[in-house]
Design a protein around this motif. Structure first.
Motif, PDB file in Angstrom:
ATOM      1  N   CYS A   7      -2.995  -6.097  -2.662  1.00 57.79           N
ATOM      2  CA  CYS A   7      -3.011  -4.908  -3.510  1.00 57.79           C
ATOM      3  C   CYS A   7      -3.354  -5.212  -4.963  1.00 57.79           C
ATOM      4  O   CYS A   7      -2.812  -4.583  -5.878  1.00 57.79           O
ATOM      5  N   ALA A  66       0.819  -1.217   0.000  1.00 59.89           N
ATOM      6  CA  ALA A  66       0.000   0.000   0.000  1.00 59.89           C
ATOM      7  C   ALA A  66       0.850   1.263   0.000  1.00 59.89           C
ATOM      8  O   ALA A  66       0.310   2.370  -0.055  1.00 59.89           O
ATOM      9  N   ARG A 121      -3.157   0.378  -4.173  1.00 58.95           N
ATOM     10  CA  ARG A 121      -2.805   0.660  -2.783  1.00 58.95           C
ATOM     11  C   ARG A 121      -4.056   0.842  -1.916  1.00 58.95           C
ATOM     12  O   ARG A 121      -4.026   0.557  -0.719  1.00 58.95           O
TER      13      ARG A 121
END
Length: 412
Positions: A400, A259, A385
């Motif tokens: 992700c 992220a 993210r």
């Protein structure tokens, strides 16, 4: 027509079919009136001669096979979308595309060594990066560019959803013809109006095309030297930083969250090293890069290769706003120049969702306050993210990247 429709569907483009009863002959007459009453006066004000105008549009008719057309008086009803599959990013790096661009690129590096060196001295852009773009855009000039630019841009300027934009591009194309950069019959484009071997839109041509062989023209259709010089000039004018690489493939430990991806979360590369990020080659990062900013790039989240990229990566994205495009160009360039092999990280078995599913998931994330970069069905770094941040907040291992479970949990 089938090939154009299929290609558009695969790219997620909007297609609008004219009503069955559409009087095409009447629309053709309106098109000719539009050319004479609207485009010609605007072209004349821009310095285009009557001779150039007539040469451009003599015998030109509408191209009804182009996507995204909205004919005058159309009764198509609400806008319809055909959402293409959201596929595995690894498909972009198929064996044939990578090997073909590399092998021909090495030939071109030898053939055009002097021109590439001169452009690098003038712009700071490495020759192998220029070759990577040239290969991706037109196969080093070997890919057929079949469309008449004036027919494409005229059609889209007259009856597309982005008519104002394409009308401006049409006037720019007329200015190019007036300046004599391309002889009659050479103004060929893609179905979207992109010109020549570097695939510049006409307005970009006027801004960035360069004369690489000293003949006073920027002939990006037939001149390899002009093509090389134009690509180099474009990248330099968009901020290419001489002496810096585009990026490095890396290993990202679990302790470093996916992220953290994105250029707005850049930090000195030394900080990534301190967090445990290492190059897959085992070599250290170059000393001159350590103090410079680098960004985490994970185009398939935890399901694919990871990279630390420099601001030059995002200059490549200015050429074509796609992480995978910029990654392909940089990777092929490295293969041409340094003989590197495939990425060490393997692309996982992901994808298979429809873009409409991904868009629904993005809307769900937006409703929770995440900035996904727009619910367009494409998983850019802001979407990736945001997925990771949501997974972390909900006690899940951050990957992700979209999957069917996330769609079920988040779709709106």
């Amino acid at each position: 027509m089938f090939r154009q429709i299929l290609a558009a569907a695969l790219m997620g483009l909007t297609l609008v079919a004219p009503a069955v009863a559409q009087d095409r002959a009447a629309v053709e007459r309106q098109f000719q009136s539009w050319l004479s009453d609207t485009i010609w006066p605007a072209a004349r004000r821009a310095g285009v001669s009557r001779e150039t105008f007539q040469s451009a549009f003599g015998g030109v008719r509408l191209d009804w096979d182009l996507p995204d057309l909205v004919p005058p008086g159309s009764t198509t009803g609400p806008r319809r979308q055909r959402q293409a599959e959201f596929g595995n990013p690894g498909r972009y790096f198929n064996r044939g595309s990578v090997d073909g661009a590399t092998s021909v690129g090495r030939q071109m590096a030898r053939t055009h060594a002097n021109t590439l060196a001169a452009v690098t001295r003038a712009t700071g852009v490495p020759g192998h990066i220029i070759l990577g773009i040239w290969g991706r855009e037109s196969g080093y000039g070997r890919v057929d560019i079949p469309h008449d630019a004036f027919r494409v841009l005229g059609t889209k300027g007259f009856m597309s959803r982005r008519a104002e934009y394409f009308t401006g591009e049409l006037l720019a194309a007329l200015r190019i013809a007036e300046a004599g950069h391309a002889p009659p019959g050479a103004m060929k484009s893609s179905w979207a109006g992109a010109l020549g071997q570097p695939q510049f839109m006409p307005s970009n041509f006027l801004e960035y095309a360069a004369d690489g062989n000293g003949d006073g023209r920027a002939d990006i259709w037939r001149s390899e030297a002009d093509t090389i010089a134009s690509i180099g000039n474009y990248l330099a004018r968009h901020g290419w930083q001489a002496g810096r690489d585009w990026g490095f493939e890396v290993r990202v430990p679990d302790a470093v969250s996916c992220a953290l991806e994105g250029p707005d979360r850049a930090r000195p590369i030394a900080d990534w090293v301190a967090a445990g990020v290492t190059r897959v080659s085992g070599r250290p990062f170059p000393d001159h890069e350590l103090r410079q900013p680098g960004s985490l790039l994970m185009p398939a989240g935890r399901y694919g290769p990871a990279f630390i990229v420099t601001p030059n990566f995002y200059v490549l994205k200015d050429y074509n706003n796609s992480d995978l495009y910029a990654l392909f160009v940089g990777h092929v360039g490295d293969r041409i120049a340094y003989g590197v092999g495939d990425f060490t990280g393997r692309w996982g078995d992901v994808g298979g969702l429809m873009r409409s599913d991904v868009a629904a998931m993005q809307r769900g994330l937006e409703a929770l306050g995440h900035d996904v970069g727009g619910a367009d069905g494409l998983a850019g770094f802001k979407t990736r993210r945001s997925i990771g941040a949501w997974q972390q907040a909900n006690g899940r291992a951050p990957t992700c990247f979209p999957d069917a479970g996330l769609v079920r949990a988040l779709a709106r």
